[in-house]
Design an enzyme around this catalytic site. Sequence first.
Site, PDB file in Angstrom:
ATOM      1  N   TYR A 142      36.681 -13.195 -28.590  1.00  0.00           N
ATOM      2  CA  TYR A 142      35.726 -12.299 -27.917  1.00  0.00           C
ATOM      3  C   TYR A 142      36.247 -10.865 -27.850  1.00  0.00           C
ATOM      4  O   TYR A 142      35.455  -9.929 -27.728  1.00  0.00           O
ATOM      5  CB  TYR A 142      35.455 -12.777 -26.487  1.00  0.00           C
ATOM      6  CG  TYR A 142      34.334 -13.776 -26.359  1.00  0.00           C
ATOM      7  CD1 TYR A 142      34.364 -14.973 -27.060  1.00  0.00           C
ATOM      8  CD2 TYR A 142      33.252 -13.522 -25.523  1.00  0.00           C
ATOM      9  CE1 TYR A 142      33.342 -15.895 -26.934  1.00  0.00           C
ATOM     10  CE2 TYR A 142      32.227 -14.448 -25.387  1.00  0.00           C
ATOM     11  CZ  TYR A 142      32.281 -15.627 -26.091  1.00  0.00           C
ATOM     12  OH  TYR A 142      31.272 -16.550 -25.951  1.00  0.00           O
ATOM     13  N   LYS A 192      42.417 -25.805 -32.250  1.00  0.00           N
ATOM     14  CA  LYS A 192      42.356 -26.271 -33.643  1.00  0.00           C
ATOM     15  C   LYS A 192      43.718 -25.994 -34.276  1.00  0.00           C
ATOM     16  O   LYS A 192      43.841 -25.186 -35.197  1.00  0.00           O
ATOM     17  CB  LYS A 192      41.231 -25.538 -34.383  1.00  0.00           C
ATOM     18  CG  LYS A 192      39.832 -26.028 -34.002  1.00  0.00           C
ATOM     19  CD  LYS A 192      39.439 -27.350 -34.662  1.00  0.00           C
ATOM     20  CE  LYS A 192      39.191 -27.166 -36.153  1.00  0.00           C
ATOM     21  NZ  LYS A 192      38.943 -28.477 -36.809  1.00  0.00           N
ATOM     22  N   ASP A 225      37.050 -29.887 -32.145  1.00  0.00           N
ATOM     23  CA  ASP A 225      35.865 -30.550 -32.710  1.00  0.00           C
ATOM     24  C   ASP A 225      35.808 -32.013 -32.237  1.00  0.00           C
ATOM     25  O   ASP A 225      34.762 -32.513 -31.834  1.00  0.00           O
ATOM     26  CB  ASP A 225      35.844 -30.450 -34.243  1.00  0.00           C
ATOM     27  CG  ASP A 225      37.125 -30.945 -34.909  1.00  0.00           C
ATOM     28  OD1 ASP A 225      38.167 -31.060 -34.231  1.00  0.00           O
ATOM     29  OD2 ASP A 225      37.085 -31.223 -36.124  1.00  0.00           O
ATOM     30  N   ASP A 249      33.331 -21.591 -24.601  1.00  0.00           N
ATOM     31  CA  ASP A 249      31.910 -21.240 -24.536  1.00  0.00           C
ATOM     32  C   ASP A 249      31.064 -22.407 -25.041  1.00  0.00           C
ATOM     33  O   ASP A 249      30.097 -22.810 -24.406  1.00  0.00           O
ATOM     34  CB  ASP A 249      31.673 -19.975 -25.369  1.00  0.00           C
ATOM     35  CG  ASP A 249      30.230 -19.506 -25.285  1.00  0.00           C
ATOM     36  OD1 ASP A 249      29.665 -19.501 -24.180  1.00  0.00           O
ATOM     37  OD2 ASP A 249      29.670 -19.154 -26.344  1.00  0.00           O
ATOM     38  N   ASP A 253      28.912 -25.473 -22.625  1.00  0.00           N
ATOM     39  CA  ASP A 253      27.466 -25.718 -22.733  1.00  0.00           C
ATOM     40  C   ASP A 253      27.201 -27.188 -23.021  1.00  0.00           C
ATOM     41  O   ASP A 253      26.262 -27.782 -22.489  1.00  0.00           O
ATOM     42  CB  ASP A 253      26.847 -24.880 -23.859  1.00  0.00           C
ATOM     43  CG  ASP A 253      26.191 -23.607 -23.329  1.00  0.00           C
ATOM     44  OD1 ASP A 253      26.645 -23.112 -22.276  1.00  0.00           O
ATOM     45  OD2 ASP A 253      25.238 -23.112 -23.956  1.00  0.00           O
TER      46      ASP A 253
HETATM   47  C1  IPM Z   1      28.642 -17.643 -21.116  1.00  0.00           C
HETATM   48  C2  IPM Z   1      27.670 -16.855 -21.932  1.00  0.00           C
HETATM   49  C3  IPM Z   1      28.326 -15.539 -22.323  1.00  0.00           C
HETATM   50  C4  IPM Z   1      29.500 -15.849 -23.225  1.00  0.00           C
HETATM   51  C5  IPM Z   1      27.384 -14.508 -22.955  1.00  0.00           C
HETATM   52  C6  IPM Z   1      26.176 -14.234 -22.075  1.00  0.00           C
HETATM   53  C7  IPM Z   1      28.095 -13.225 -23.262  1.00  0.00           C
HETATM   54  O1  IPM Z   1      27.265 -17.600 -23.026  1.00  0.00           O
HETATM   55  O2  IPM Z   1      29.063 -17.145 -20.040  1.00  0.00           O
HETATM   56  O3  IPM Z   1      28.975 -18.761 -21.516  1.00  0.00           O
HETATM   57  O4  IPM Z   1      29.345 -15.995 -24.444  1.00  0.00           O
HETATM   58  O5  IPM Z   1      30.606 -15.936 -22.701  1.00  0.00           O
HETATM   59 MG    MG Z   2      28.001 -19.582 -23.072  1.00  0.00          MG
END
Ligand code: IPM
Ligand code: MG
Length: 368
Positions: A142, A192, A225, A249, A253
């Site tokens: 990032y 990884k 993975d 990230d 999710d």
């Molecule tokens: C998260 C989001 C952020 C990220 C975005 C909104 C920049 O997806 O907090 O997981 O990628 O970190």
């Molecule tokens: Mg995210």
Amino acid sequence: MSNPSLLILAGDGIGPEVMTEVQRIIAWYGDKRGLNFDVSEDLVGGAAYDAHGVPLHDDTMAKAQEVDAVLLGAVGGPAYDDLDFSVKPERGLLRLRKEMDLFANLRPAQCFDALADFSSLKKDIVAGLDIMIVRELTSGSYFGEPRGIFTENNERVGINTQRYTESEIDRVARAAFELARKRGGKLCSMEKANVMESGILWRDVVTEVHAADYSDIELSHMYADNGAMQLVRAPKQFDVILTDNLFGDLLSDCAAMLTGSLGMLPSASLGAPMENGRPKAMYEPVHGSAPDISGQGKANPCACILSFAMALRYSFDQGAEADRLEAAVESVLASGVRTADLMQADGGTPASTTEMGDAVIAALDASL
Ligand code: IPM
Ligand code: MG
């Protein structure tokens, strides 16, 4: 002694709607528990861009550095899709993370019993799930340099750099081991190392930190993975997962959806201790600005409310009050009051954002 200070950055989309409910909860703690906060508000993301032409004003950044904790709603929306990358709403969020040096991002994924049917996985695989993802938040791909879009041999090249220093890995690993010690005593580190040097270093440093100071914790390593696959195969094998910024990230999710709804998941982003002993901190729901439902009073405020519970726990040393708020949310869900994201097709009338807030406050009252 003065009250602890909170800066609320509600942001875009459903951010302001869910934050309104959190403001009511904050007021409840002042009225009913004598826990008063000095609350200020400011703009972030598209809202800040509209007002100032930047997704985070310098004055707002300075305020965020001063307060005891920042509560953030959500940033982004289709209106800002065509903006230059440097002023996109997300840059405001990333600037807060980077300049406050919030290196440890805690993303719990807990499956409330009442919601086990909403997971895309079978109920017995997720019922009782309680894992904590610790994502490194201020480095890796990032932020690594060089980055950019360049021209080489008459074609464009997009570059991002995955880069970790030992000290960056060391500090986030310690944060994760500390959490594991307070939880189930297990930590799985994901990278990884089979293809990336940064992954090899990650594995080495985590192993060293473990040997030096945390040998009471059960440590395992997994390729990221495989980690993604294991998360959907048998998620209850995990207690704390430690991983880098980009893998974190993705994996968070994925873990989020195991619990049934993104609308339930809070997060805490913590940095080094300030002079008063509290960590630099920002709390935000894992969900985004949800432009498809914004302005309709449909959004689930639980993730944002539970983020405030994390603030009570991690910034203000109010673990019992955090438990109270989490139990209130859980009892509301068990009672069947739910926002549209948690309704079956034939489930009746969904609660609005405000009605969900009402129900949580009623449950808090009932807890006294
Ligand atoms: C998260 C989001 C952020 C990220 C975005 C909104 C920049 O997806 O907090 O997981 O990628 O970190
Ligand atoms: Mg995210």
